[in-house]
Design a protein around this motif. Sequence first.
Motif, PDB file in Angstrom:
ATOM      1  N   PHE A  57       0.813  -1.222   0.000  1.00  0.00           N
ATOM      2  CA  PHE A  57       0.000   0.000   0.000  1.00  0.00           C
ATOM      3  C   PHE A  57       0.845   1.272   0.000  1.00  0.00           C
ATOM      4  O   PHE A  57       0.553   2.218  -0.726  1.00  0.00           O
ATOM      5  N   LEU A  58       1.899   1.304   0.814  1.00  0.00           N
ATOM      6  CA  LEU A  58       2.656   2.533   1.001  1.00  0.00           C
ATOM      7  C   LEU A  58       3.634   2.826  -0.136  1.00  0.00           C
ATOM      8  O   LEU A  58       3.948   3.993  -0.387  1.00  0.00           O
ATOM      9  N   LEU A  59       4.129   1.806  -0.802  1.00  0.00           N
ATOM     10  CA  LEU A  59       5.142   2.003  -1.835  1.00  0.00           C
ATOM     11  C   LEU A  59       4.599   1.766  -3.239  1.00  0.00           C
ATOM     12  O   LEU A  59       5.356   1.482  -4.167  1.00  0.00           O
ATOM     13  N   ARG A  60       3.297   1.908  -3.403  1.00  0.00           N
ATOM     14  CA  ARG A  60       2.665   1.648  -4.701  1.00  0.00           C
ATOM     15  C   ARG A  60       3.230   2.535  -5.809  1.00  0.00           C
ATOM     16  O   ARG A  60       3.510   2.074  -6.909  1.00  0.00           O
ATOM     17  N   GLY A  61       3.429   3.805  -5.520  1.00  0.00           N
ATOM     18  CA  GLY A  61       3.941   4.735  -6.528  1.00  0.00           C
ATOM     19  C   GLY A  61       5.336   4.356  -7.005  1.00  0.00           C
ATOM     20  O   GLY A  61       5.616   4.352  -8.206  1.00  0.00           O
ATOM     21  N   TRP A  62       6.217   4.038  -6.057  1.00  0.00           N
ATOM     22  CA  TRP A  62       7.579   3.650  -6.422  1.00  0.00           C
ATOM     23  C   TRP A  62       7.578   2.327  -7.175  1.00  0.00           C
ATOM     24  O   TRP A  62       8.374   2.123  -8.094  1.00  0.00           O
ATOM     25  N   ARG A  63       6.697   1.405  -6.785  1.00  0.00           N
ATOM     26  CA  ARG A  63       6.619   0.111  -7.469  1.00  0.00           C
ATOM     27  C   ARG A  63       6.145   0.301  -8.909  1.00  0.00           C
ATOM     28  O   ARG A  63       6.688  -0.297  -9.841  1.00  0.00           O
ATOM     29  N   ASP A  64       5.146   1.144  -9.106  1.00  0.00           N
ATOM     30  CA  ASP A  64       4.650   1.417 -10.458  1.00  0.00           C
ATOM     31  C   ASP A  64       5.712   2.118 -11.304  1.00  0.00           C
ATOM     32  O   ASP A  64       5.869   1.825 -12.492  1.00  0.00           O
ATOM     33  N   GLU A  65       6.449   3.042 -10.683  1.00  0.00           N
ATOM     34  CA  GLU A  65       7.526   3.742 -11.386  1.00  0.00           C
ATOM     35  C   GLU A  65       8.622   2.758 -11.804  1.00  0.00           C
ATOM     36  O   GLU A  65       9.123   2.806 -12.927  1.00  0.00           O
ATOM     37  N   MET A  66       8.960   1.835 -10.901  1.00  0.00           N
ATOM     38  CA  MET A  66       9.975   0.831 -11.206  1.00  0.00           C
ATOM     39  C   MET A  66       9.505  -0.091 -12.326  1.00  0.00           C
ATOM     40  O   MET A  66      10.277  -0.413 -13.243  1.00  0.00           O
TER      41      MET A  66
END
Length: 93
Positions: free
Chosen positions: A46-55
């Motif tokens: 939940f918290l790192l969704r943005g970074w995961r999508d960017e990666m």
Amino acid sequence: MSAAVKYTLGRIGLFVAVLAALWLVDMNVFLKLMLALAFSAALSFFLLRGWRDEMAGEMADAAERRRTEKERLRSALAGEDENPAGEGPDPKR
């Protein structure tokens, strides 16, 4: 900084934070490590969704670049590409 590095450091940071919170609880160290791993994985979803999508986007772009370059090299080796270097006129003419 690449998205993969940010995401990895975020995952490690969440694991350390959860482990630090669990360190105050009186239980087996192995159980603390397993719970910290499970809770940090759930939190990172939940918290790192943005970074995961960017990666994932960076990885998809890199895969597309590799695929395009591979196709270009294959066509150049097969003689289908009139100008493999992309410079000037075709030397065969």
